[in-house]
Write a protein that holds these residues in place. Structure first.
Motif, PDB file in Angstrom:
ATOM      1  N   ALA A 113     -55.647 -68.511 -71.160  1.00 19.74           N
ATOM      2  CA  ALA A 113     -54.782 -67.423 -71.618  1.00 19.74           C
ATOM      3  C   ALA A 113     -55.616 -66.223 -72.078  1.00 19.74           C
ATOM      4  O   ALA A 113     -55.320 -65.073 -71.739  1.00 19.74           O
ATOM      5  CB  ALA A 113     -53.880 -67.904 -72.751  1.00 19.74           C
ATOM      6  N   GLY A 114     -56.675 -66.507 -72.825  1.00 14.51           N
ATOM      7  CA  GLY A 114     -57.570 -65.443 -73.266  1.00 14.51           C
ATOM      8  C   GLY A 114     -58.262 -64.764 -72.104  1.00 14.51           C
ATOM      9  O   GLY A 114     -58.419 -63.541 -72.074  1.00 14.51           O
ATOM     10  N   LEU A 115     -58.676 -65.560 -71.123  1.00 16.69           N
ATOM     11  CA  LEU A 115     -59.317 -64.997 -69.934  1.00 16.69           C
ATOM     12  C   LEU A 115     -58.333 -64.163 -69.121  1.00 16.69           C
ATOM     13  O   LEU A 115     -58.716 -63.161 -68.507  1.00 16.69           O
ATOM     14  CB  LEU A 115     -59.915 -66.101 -69.070  1.00 16.69           C
ATOM     15  CG  LEU A 115     -61.145 -66.795 -69.643  1.00 16.69           C
ATOM     16  CD1 LEU A 115     -61.562 -67.960 -68.753  1.00 16.69           C
ATOM     17  CD2 LEU A 115     -62.297 -65.823 -69.821  1.00 16.69           C
ATOM     18  N   THR A 116     -57.070 -64.563 -69.134  1.00 17.43           N
ATOM     19  CA  THR A 116     -56.051 -63.789 -68.434  1.00 17.43           C
ATOM     20  C   THR A 116     -55.902 -62.411 -69.063  1.00 17.43           C
ATOM     21  O   THR A 116     -55.852 -61.395 -68.359  1.00 17.43           O
ATOM     22  CB  THR A 116     -54.699 -64.540 -68.449  1.00 17.43           C
ATOM     23  OG1 THR A 116     -54.880 -65.823 -67.837  1.00 17.43           O
ATOM     24  CG2 THR A 116     -53.622 -63.762 -67.711  1.00 17.43           C
ATOM     25  N   ILE A 117     -55.865 -62.373 -70.377  1.00 17.34           N
ATOM     26  CA  ILE A 117     -55.776 -61.097 -71.088  1.00 17.34           C
ATOM     27  C   ILE A 117     -57.000 -60.250 -70.772  1.00 17.34           C
ATOM     28  O   ILE A 117     -56.905 -59.056 -70.481  1.00 17.34           O
ATOM     29  CB  ILE A 117     -55.639 -61.328 -72.604  1.00 17.34           C
ATOM     30  CG1 ILE A 117     -54.301 -61.982 -72.902  1.00 17.34           C
ATOM     31  CG2 ILE A 117     -55.801 -60.014 -73.377  1.00 17.34           C
ATOM     32  CD1 ILE A 117     -54.189 -62.548 -74.294  1.00 17.34           C
ATOM     33  N   TYR A 118     -58.176 -60.881 -70.804  1.00 20.14           N
ATOM     34  CA  TYR A 118     -59.416 -60.173 -70.483  1.00 20.14           C
ATOM     35  C   TYR A 118     -59.363 -59.613 -69.061  1.00 20.14           C
ATOM     36  O   TYR A 118     -59.725 -58.464 -68.821  1.00 20.14           O
ATOM     37  CB  TYR A 118     -60.616 -61.114 -70.638  1.00 20.14           C
ATOM     38  CG  TYR A 118     -61.908 -60.513 -70.144  1.00 20.14           C
ATOM     39  CD1 TYR A 118     -62.645 -59.665 -70.961  1.00 20.14           C
ATOM     40  CD2 TYR A 118     -62.391 -60.787 -68.869  1.00 20.14           C
ATOM     41  CE1 TYR A 118     -63.822 -59.101 -70.509  1.00 20.14           C
ATOM     42  CE2 TYR A 118     -63.559 -60.230 -68.406  1.00 20.14           C
ATOM     43  CZ  TYR A 118     -64.274 -59.381 -69.226  1.00 20.14           C
ATOM     44  OH  TYR A 118     -65.438 -58.809 -68.775  1.00 20.14           O
ATOM     45  N   ALA A 119     -58.921 -60.432 -68.109  1.00 19.49           N
ATOM     46  CA  ALA A 119     -58.872 -60.021 -66.701  1.00 19.49           C
ATOM     47  C   ALA A 119     -57.916 -58.846 -66.505  1.00 19.49           C
ATOM     48  O   ALA A 119     -58.224 -57.909 -65.756  1.00 19.49           O
ATOM     49  CB  ALA A 119     -58.471 -61.201 -65.827  1.00 19.49           C
ATOM     50  N   ILE A 120     -56.776 -58.880 -67.162  1.00 18.77           N
ATOM     51  CA  ILE A 120     -55.817 -57.782 -67.048  1.00 18.77           C
ATOM     52  C   ILE A 120     -56.381 -56.520 -67.689  1.00 18.77           C
ATOM     53  O   ILE A 120     -56.325 -55.436 -67.110  1.00 18.77           O
ATOM     54  CB  ILE A 120     -54.460 -58.165 -67.675  1.00 18.77           C
ATOM     55  CG1 ILE A 120     -53.788 -59.256 -66.849  1.00 18.77           C
ATOM     56  CG2 ILE A 120     -53.548 -56.939 -67.793  1.00 18.77           C
ATOM     57  CD1 ILE A 120     -52.583 -59.887 -67.512  1.00 18.77           C
ATOM     58  N   ALA A 121     -56.943 -56.664 -68.881  1.00 22.06           N
ATOM     59  CA  ALA A 121     -57.477 -55.510 -69.614  1.00 22.06           C
ATOM     60  C   ALA A 121     -58.643 -54.862 -68.886  1.00 22.06           C
ATOM     61  O   ALA A 121     -58.874 -53.662 -69.029  1.00 22.06           O
ATOM     62  CB  ALA A 121     -57.908 -55.940 -71.016  1.00 22.06           C
ATOM     63  N   ASN A 122     -59.368 -55.634 -68.099  1.00 25.08           N
ATOM     64  CA  ASN A 122     -60.533 -55.112 -67.392  1.00 25.08           C
ATOM     65  C   ASN A 122     -60.296 -54.927 -65.896  1.00 25.08           C
ATOM     66  O   ASN A 122     -61.241 -54.809 -65.119  1.00 25.08           O
ATOM     67  CB  ASN A 122     -61.737 -56.035 -67.636  1.00 25.08           C
ATOM     68  CG  ASN A 122     -62.211 -55.922 -69.060  1.00 25.08           C
ATOM     69  OD1 ASN A 122     -62.906 -54.991 -69.411  1.00 25.08           O
ATOM     70  ND2 ASN A 122     -61.796 -56.861 -69.894  1.00 25.08           N
ATOM     71  N   ASN A 123     -59.027 -54.919 -65.521  1.00 23.95           N
ATOM     72  CA  ASN A 123     -58.622 -54.659 -64.139  1.00 23.95           C
ATOM     73  C   ASN A 123     -59.296 -55.583 -63.120  1.00 23.95           C
ATOM     74  O   ASN A 123     -59.614 -55.172 -62.010  1.00 23.95           O
ATOM     75  CB  ASN A 123     -58.886 -53.195 -63.768  1.00 23.95           C
ATOM     76  CG  ASN A 123     -58.090 -52.244 -64.607  1.00 23.95           C
ATOM     77  OD1 ASN A 123     -56.904 -52.463 -64.843  1.00 23.95           O
ATOM     78  ND2 ASN A 123     -58.727 -51.199 -65.097  1.00 23.95           N
ATOM     79  N   LEU A 124     -59.499 -56.831 -63.502  1.00 29.57           N
ATOM     80  CA  LEU A 124     -60.037 -57.811 -62.563  1.00 29.57           C
ATOM     81  C   LEU A 124     -58.941 -58.349 -61.654  1.00 29.57           C
ATOM     82  O   LEU A 124     -59.207 -58.805 -60.545  1.00 29.57           O
ATOM     83  CB  LEU A 124     -60.701 -58.973 -63.307  1.00 29.57           C
ATOM     84  CG  LEU A 124     -61.914 -58.642 -64.158  1.00 29.57           C
ATOM     85  CD1 LEU A 124     -62.461 -59.905 -64.805  1.00 29.57           C
ATOM     86  CD2 LEU A 124     -62.987 -57.960 -63.333  1.00 29.57           C
TER      87      LEU A 124
END
Length: 101
Positions: free
Chosen positions: A81-92
């Motif tokens: 879940a945390g990685l998902t937020i990171y991925a969205i926030a960093n346009n991955l």
């Protein structure tokens, strides 16, 4: 509308939005992740297992585990879940990908 206001109040009280902001801000100052680590993050967000990631990227399961360990150290994020937020926030990833999985 009262239900929405109540939900907003609970979110503020629980500090969820501030915790999400903290995750994003804390990552900004950290060592950047490599391109391969970004690939791993995208696969994780899409719901792939370690074995599926290994097969998809043509690497061993042990290498996937090592990358995951390095990602957790660099970003201080240990949940998908945390990685998902990171991925969205960093346009991955594009958010439309998430609705397909």
């Amino acid at each position: 509308m009262p239900a929405i206001r109540l939900l907003e109040k609970r979110i503020k009280n629980d500090g969820i939005s501030s915790r999400l902001s903290d995750i994003i801000k804390s990552v900004e100052g950290k060592d950047g992740v490599s391109e391969r680590e970004k690939d791993i993050i995208v696969c994780l967000v899409q719901g792939m297992s370690n074995k599926e990631i290994a097969d998809h990227l043509f690497i061993s399961v042990n290498t996937v585990i090592t990358h995951r360990r390095n990602i957790a150290k660099k970003l201080d994020i240990r949940s998908v879940a945390g990685l998902t937020i990171y991925a969205i926030a960093n346009n991955l990833i594009d958010q439309s990908i998430l609705s397909k999985t």
